[in-house]
Design a protein around this motif. Structure first.
Motif, PDB file in Angstrom:
ATOM      1  N   GLY A 187      -8.258  11.668  -4.253  1.00  0.00           N
ATOM      2  CA  GLY A 187      -9.193  12.479  -3.488  1.00  0.00           C
ATOM      3  C   GLY A 187     -10.254  11.739  -2.719  1.00  0.00           C
ATOM      4  O   GLY A 187     -10.809  12.279  -1.761  1.00  0.00           O
ATOM      5  N   ASN A 188     -10.587  10.503  -3.106  1.00  0.00           N
ATOM      6  CA  ASN A 188     -11.622   9.763  -2.392  1.00  0.00           C
ATOM      7  C   ASN A 188     -11.070   9.309  -1.040  1.00  0.00           C
ATOM      8  O   ASN A 188     -10.109   8.545  -0.979  1.00  0.00           O
ATOM      9  CB  ASN A 188     -12.077   8.553  -3.213  1.00  0.00           C
ATOM     10  CG  ASN A 188     -13.352   7.922  -2.682  1.00  0.00           C
ATOM     11  OD1 ASN A 188     -13.549   7.793  -1.484  1.00  0.00           O
ATOM     12  ND2 ASN A 188     -14.223   7.517  -3.592  1.00  0.00           N
ATOM     13  N   LEU A 197       0.834  -1.196   0.000  1.00  0.00           N
ATOM     14  CA  LEU A 197       0.000   0.000   0.000  1.00  0.00           C
ATOM     15  C   LEU A 197       0.870   1.248   0.000  1.00  0.00           C
ATOM     16  O   LEU A 197       1.909   1.294   0.656  1.00  0.00           O
ATOM     17  CB  LEU A 197      -0.909  -0.025   1.235  1.00  0.00           C
ATOM     18  CG  LEU A 197      -1.821   1.150   1.540  1.00  0.00           C
ATOM     19  CD1 LEU A 197      -3.113   0.656   2.198  1.00  0.00           C
ATOM     20  CD2 LEU A 197      -1.141   2.141   2.492  1.00  0.00           C
ATOM     21  N   MET A 198       0.419   2.272  -0.750  1.00  0.00           N
ATOM     22  CA  MET A 198       0.980   3.624  -0.671  1.00  0.00           C
ATOM     23  C   MET A 198      -0.134   4.542  -0.181  1.00  0.00           C
ATOM     24  O   MET A 198      -1.215   4.568  -0.765  1.00  0.00           O
ATOM     25  CB  MET A 198       1.461   4.117  -2.038  1.00  0.00           C
ATOM     26  CG  MET A 198       2.658   3.405  -2.609  1.00  0.00           C
ATOM     27  SD  MET A 198       3.135   4.078  -4.239  1.00  0.00           S
ATOM     28  CE  MET A 198       1.856   3.363  -5.295  1.00  0.00           C
ATOM     29  N   MET A 199       0.150   5.292   0.861  1.00  0.00           N
ATOM     30  CA  MET A 199      -0.833   6.225   1.390  1.00  0.00           C
ATOM     31  C   MET A 199      -0.266   7.635   1.357  1.00  0.00           C
ATOM     32  O   MET A 199       0.926   7.832   1.584  1.00  0.00           O
ATOM     33  CB  MET A 199      -1.216   5.866   2.822  1.00  0.00           C
ATOM     34  CG  MET A 199      -2.294   6.777   3.391  1.00  0.00           C
ATOM     35  SD  MET A 199      -2.850   6.286   5.023  1.00  0.00           S
ATOM     36  CE  MET A 199      -3.985   7.638   5.365  1.00  0.00           C
ATOM     37  N   TYR A 200      -1.129   8.594   1.007  1.00  0.00           N
ATOM     38  CA  TYR A 200      -0.719   9.991   1.055  1.00  0.00           C
ATOM     39  C   TYR A 200      -1.705  10.762   1.907  1.00  0.00           C
ATOM     40  O   TYR A 200      -2.861  10.364   2.088  1.00  0.00           O
ATOM     41  CB  TYR A 200      -0.641  10.605  -0.351  1.00  0.00           C
ATOM     42  CG  TYR A 200      -1.983  10.913  -0.971  1.00  0.00           C
ATOM     43  CD1 TYR A 200      -2.570  12.179  -0.847  1.00  0.00           C
ATOM     44  CD2 TYR A 200      -2.686   9.949  -1.693  1.00  0.00           C
ATOM     45  CE1 TYR A 200      -3.801  12.459  -1.402  1.00  0.00           C
ATOM     46  CE2 TYR A 200      -3.917  10.223  -2.258  1.00  0.00           C
ATOM     47  CZ  TYR A 200      -4.473  11.475  -2.115  1.00  0.00           C
ATOM     48  OH  TYR A 200      -5.699  11.754  -2.668  1.00  0.00           O
ATOM     49  N   ALA A 201      -1.235  11.888   2.442  1.00  0.00           N
ATOM     50  CA  ALA A 201      -2.085  12.792   3.222  1.00  0.00           C
ATOM     51  C   ALA A 201      -1.337  14.110   3.336  1.00  0.00           C
ATOM     52  O   ALA A 201      -0.222  14.266   2.847  1.00  0.00           O
ATOM     53  CB  ALA A 201      -2.383  12.211   4.604  1.00  0.00           C
ATOM     54  N   GLY A 202      -1.968  15.085   3.983  1.00  0.00           N
ATOM     55  CA  GLY A 202      -1.324  16.367   4.218  1.00  0.00           C
ATOM     56  C   GLY A 202      -1.621  17.402   3.171  1.00  0.00           C
ATOM     57  O   GLY A 202      -1.504  18.602   3.424  1.00  0.00           O
ATOM     58  N   ALA A 203      -1.993  16.967   1.961  1.00  0.00           N
ATOM     59  CA  ALA A 203      -2.325  17.883   0.873  1.00  0.00           C
ATOM     60  C   ALA A 203      -2.971  17.060  -0.228  1.00  0.00           C
ATOM     61  O   ALA A 203      -2.893  15.823  -0.235  1.00  0.00           O
ATOM     62  CB  ALA A 203      -1.077  18.588   0.349  1.00  0.00           C
ATOM     63  N   GLY A 204      -3.619  17.746  -1.171  1.00  0.00           N
ATOM     64  CA  GLY A 204      -4.198  17.057  -2.303  1.00  0.00           C
ATOM     65  C   GLY A 204      -3.114  16.595  -3.261  1.00  0.00           C
ATOM     66  O   GLY A 204      -2.061  17.215  -3.399  1.00  0.00           O
ATOM     67  N   MET A 205      -3.369  15.478  -3.941  1.00  0.00           N
ATOM     68  CA  MET A 205      -2.409  14.946  -4.906  1.00  0.00           C
ATOM     69  C   MET A 205      -2.868  15.286  -6.319  1.00  0.00           C
ATOM     70  O   MET A 205      -4.043  15.112  -6.666  1.00  0.00           O
ATOM     71  CB  MET A 205      -2.264  13.430  -4.750  1.00  0.00           C
ATOM     72  CG  MET A 205      -1.274  12.809  -5.733  1.00  0.00           C
ATOM     73  SD  MET A 205      -0.975  11.039  -5.443  1.00  0.00           S
ATOM     74  CE  MET A 205       0.180  11.116  -4.059  1.00  0.00           C
ATOM     75  N   MET A 231     -11.336   5.523   5.427  1.00  0.00           N
ATOM     76  CA  MET A 231     -10.241   5.018   4.602  1.00  0.00           C
ATOM     77  C   MET A 231     -10.802   4.467   3.299  1.00  0.00           C
ATOM     78  O   MET A 231     -11.862   3.833   3.284  1.00  0.00           O
ATOM     79  CB  MET A 231      -9.481   3.919   5.351  1.00  0.00           C
ATOM     80  CG  MET A 231      -8.329   3.292   4.572  1.00  0.00           C
ATOM     81  SD  MET A 231      -7.095   4.467   3.965  1.00  0.00           S
ATOM     82  CE  MET A 231      -6.501   5.185   5.494  1.00  0.00           C
ATOM     83  N   CYS A 232     -10.065   4.721   2.234  1.00  0.00           N
ATOM     84  CA  CYS A 232     -10.430   4.205   0.921  1.00  0.00           C
ATOM     85  C   CYS A 232      -9.571   2.985   0.622  1.00  0.00           C
ATOM     86  O   CYS A 232      -8.342   3.072   0.649  1.00  0.00           O
ATOM     87  CB  CYS A 232     -10.213   5.282  -0.144  1.00  0.00           C
ATOM     88  SG  CYS A 232     -10.719   4.776  -1.799  1.00  0.00           S
ATOM     89  N   LEU A 260      -2.950   2.881  -4.122  1.00  0.00           N
ATOM     90  CA  LEU A 260      -2.566   4.251  -3.776  1.00  0.00           C
ATOM     91  C   LEU A 260      -3.809   4.912  -3.212  1.00  0.00           C
ATOM     92  O   LEU A 260      -4.845   4.970  -3.887  1.00  0.00           O
ATOM     93  CB  LEU A 260      -2.067   4.987  -5.020  1.00  0.00           C
ATOM     94  CG  LEU A 260      -1.714   6.471  -4.869  1.00  0.00           C
ATOM     95  CD1 LEU A 260      -0.657   6.691  -3.800  1.00  0.00           C
ATOM     96  CD2 LEU A 260      -1.243   7.037  -6.207  1.00  0.00           C
ATOM     97  N   THR A 261      -3.721   5.404  -1.990  1.00  0.00           N
ATOM     98  CA  THR A 261      -4.958   5.772  -1.307  1.00  0.00           C
ATOM     99  C   THR A 261      -4.739   6.884  -0.293  1.00  0.00           C
ATOM    100  O   THR A 261      -3.607   7.282  -0.006  1.00  0.00           O
ATOM    101  CB  THR A 261      -5.558   4.536  -0.609  1.00  0.00           C
ATOM    102  OG1 THR A 261      -6.849   4.850  -0.090  1.00  0.00           O
ATOM    103  CG2 THR A 261      -4.659   4.061   0.536  1.00  0.00           C
ATOM    104  N   THR A 262      -5.838   7.350   0.259  1.00  0.00           N
ATOM    105  CA  THR A 262      -5.814   8.308   1.355  1.00  0.00           C
ATOM    106  C   THR A 262      -7.020   8.046   2.242  1.00  0.00           C
ATOM    107  O   THR A 262      -7.838   7.160   1.977  1.00  0.00           O
ATOM    108  CB  THR A 262      -5.804   9.763   0.825  1.00  0.00           C
ATOM    109  OG1 THR A 262      -5.510  10.650   1.898  1.00  0.00           O
ATOM    110  CG2 THR A 262      -7.142  10.132   0.208  1.00  0.00           C
ATOM    111  N   GLY A 263      -7.122   8.816   3.316  1.00  0.00           N
ATOM    112  CA  GLY A 263      -8.236   8.684   4.241  1.00  0.00           C
ATOM    113  C   GLY A 263      -8.505  10.021   4.889  1.00  0.00           C
ATOM    114  O   GLY A 263      -8.010  11.060   4.447  1.00  0.00           O
TER     115      GLY A 263
END
Length: 586
Positions: free
Chosen positions: A383-384, A329-337, A374-375, A359-362
């Motif tokens: 963005g989801n 899994l790759m997760m991002y956060a803190g800002a929009g991608m 969490m997606c 590749l996901t965020t929550g």
């Protein structure tokens, strides 16, 4: 390599006559343990030689702490903290980057019932006034202050009230104690304290970032943290048979890494490699060196960090192959991608592995544990933020054309230390935590397709015409449109006939030859694309001075506090509103 297992959630959805929606994941997440320390004890018994924590030492070699060793250090140091009179009302304040001693101290506190509070390094190393540091000390009343390096944190330590007991891993000041010399008595007192732990006792304090006000000390109880990890394990089912290996730089003073990732690794018998790099030009090479050594199974970064990594992968196929070789899994956060980065990372994963890597965020908050939404389905675009975790009820309340998100969960904080009014105000009349964020369904007819972040409710305002402005989405679109030329923006226009914006340029941008022509072209194309007064920003002013931490204009995470900017820069606000249409600089 098989695809990792995730939850297959089912939901109960109720719609009220007033438009409110209640959405609850059916059932409860299986319980892992009553405390994080108990899970470490489990792994100390079942896999004592497995590496729990690792960090590069002065020579560059990895220094490792195995689960059996970690368990013993926690117990002995916990007994030492109790011997110094520390406890629920006398916590430990931690001034340190992520480090092995920092980790052992925090976990010893959890074992023995001594709360710890890791304060953002910005309050110690970047602040000139140290006001926030002193405020934290006055609020916490710590019985011990730990600083990783007494010289590096010397200015901060000098700003503390006299009489505080100080311990440092290196360079302890006069009268201070070396961390290695902290007493390590027999474990009986700590073992008794561990046996007596109750779920409502404080495990740690985490300070909010202060993006919409002054930082608050969020109470984190043992039950809050443990129940949040139940939700994590329920969502990411693959953790049970694939213990997570992480290479992580994100600071433990923030809930994303300090709670979710740090505890996730230890609860599931994984290995946490402390990355002393950061997503900056000066420090990204440290991260790349660590990733050449260690192939992660779980990876977290901010979009700017992923942009740097993707460039490195394209230049070094061997590094790309190493990074993706066992990644779940790759997760991002803190800002929009941005879409181009999203597509580039997914394409690189398929090219290297021949399979999809999620590749996901929550979405969550310091007050929610933080794990909340969490997606887990691969999306075509970023963005989801997904769906509520098992055990959480998501309440969506109509608010000026948007859906305001509120949460009820066993992992919601009981409140803020020393702030009963703030603690009461964080809940609505049904006991739901008011997240302050708006959510937009990916599919209004099928809420199980997830949600998109739709801005902060408190940021939005009306123009004099009565038109609502969705500030968060507009600011994100503006920053993205300028393509890295501006760091952030403050949107203005409340009770005025038209919008305006104050812009913080990216570092070094304003020194480029011909930069104003480029900025003017970007401004013109942004205005031309506007569809109405709620997104037409015809007047923009580029600020000369960066946002100030001590003035509260920027948080320790780098987020802009718009209200503080407006309060401290009245001349700039007046100038941009009075200016003719266009973009100008201070």
């Amino acid at each position: 390599m098989s695809q990792p297992r995730f939850w297959t959630p089912a939901f109960h959805i109720d719609r009220r006559d007033d438009g409110t929606i209640l959405m609850q994941h059916s059932g409860q997440a299986p319980r892992l343990a009553d405390t994080i320390a108990a899970r470490i004890g489990h792994w100390a018994r079942t896999a004592p030689d497995r590496v729990a924590l690792a960090q590069r030492g002065p020579s560059g070699d990895w220094q490792r702490i195995r689960y059996g060793m970690l368990w013993e250090r926690m117990r002995h140091l916990g007994a030492g903290l109790l011997a110094q009179g520390l406890g629920q009302d006398r916590p430990v304040l931690i001034l340190s980057e992520n480090a092995l001693d920092h980790a052992v101290l925090a976990l010893a506190g959890q074992y023995a019932g001594v709360p710890t509070a890791a304060l953002s390094t910005a309050f110690s190393l970047l602040s000139d006034s140290h006001d926030k540091l002193r405020d934290a000390v006055a609020l916490l009343r710590p019985g011990l202050v730990y600083a990783a390096d007494g010289a590096r944190y010397g200015r901060a330590l000098a700003a503390l009230p006299e009489g505080l007991r100080i311990a440092c891993s290196v360079n302890a000041p006069p009268g201070g104690l070396a961390f290695a010399d902290l007493p390590l008595p027999e474990t009986a007192a700590a073992d008794a304290a561990f046996a007596a732990l109750k779920g409502d006792m404080v495990a740690k304090y985490l300070f909010t970032s202060g993006s919409t006000g002054s930082p608050k000390a969020v109470i984190n109880t043992h039950d809050m943290i443990a129940r949040n990890q139940d939700m994590v394990a329920d969502c990411f089912r693959f953790l049970a048979d694939h213990p997570p290996v992480v290479v992580d730089w994100a600071p433990w003073s923030h809930t994303a890494s300090g709670n979710k990732v740090f505890h996730m690794v230890l609860c599931n018998g994984g290995t946490y490699h402390i990355d002393e790099g950061k997503p900056t030009p000066a420090l990204i090479t440290r991260t790349l060196d660590n990733l050449r050594d260690v192939a992660p199974t779980w990876y977290f970064n901010v979009p700017a960090g992923y942009e740097m990594l993707l460039d490195a992968f394209r230049a070094d196929p061997d590094l790309a192959a190493r990074f993706f070789s066992r990644l779940d899994l790759m997760m991002y956060a803190g800002a929009g991608m941005a879409q181009h980065l999203w597509d580039g990372l997914r394409d690189m994963a398929r090219q290297v592995t021949g399979r999809e890597v999620l590749l996901t965020t929550g979405l969550g908050a310091t007050e929610t544990g933080p794990f909340a939404l969490m997606c887990t389905r691969q999306q075509a675009a970023p963005g989801n933020v997904g769906l509520p975790a098992r055990g959480i009820t998501l309440k969506l309340v109509p608010n000026e054309g948007k859906l305001e998100a509120r949460l009820k969960s066993p992992s919601i904080t009981p409140g803020y230390l020393g702030d009963p009014d703030g603690s009461a105000k964080m809940l609505d009349d049904e006991g739901f935590y008011c997240l302050g964020d708006a959510l937009r369904p990916a599919d209004p007819d099928d809420l199980t397709q997830g949600f998109f972040f739709d801005g902060r409710i408190a940021e939005n305002f009306k123009l004099a015409t009565g038109t609502w402005v969705a500030v968060g989405a507009l600011r994100a679109r503006l920053v993205d449109h300028f393509g890295g030329l501006i760091r952030d923006a403050v949107i203005l226009g409340e009770d005025r006939p038209a919008l305006a914006a104050l812009l913080f340029p990216a570092e070094g941008v304003m020194d480029r030859p011909g930069i104003m022509a480029e900025l003017e072209a970007r401004h013109a194309s942004f205005v031309a694309a506007a569809t109405g007064s709620s997104n037409r920003i015809a007047r923009m002013l580029i600020l000369r001075d960066p946002p100030g931490l001590d003035r509260g204009e920027v948080t320790d995470k780098g987020s802009i506090n718009a209200r503080a900017v407006v309060r401290h820069r009245p001349d700039a606000v007046r100038r941009v509103h009075d200016a003719p249409e266009g973009i100008a600089r201070e």
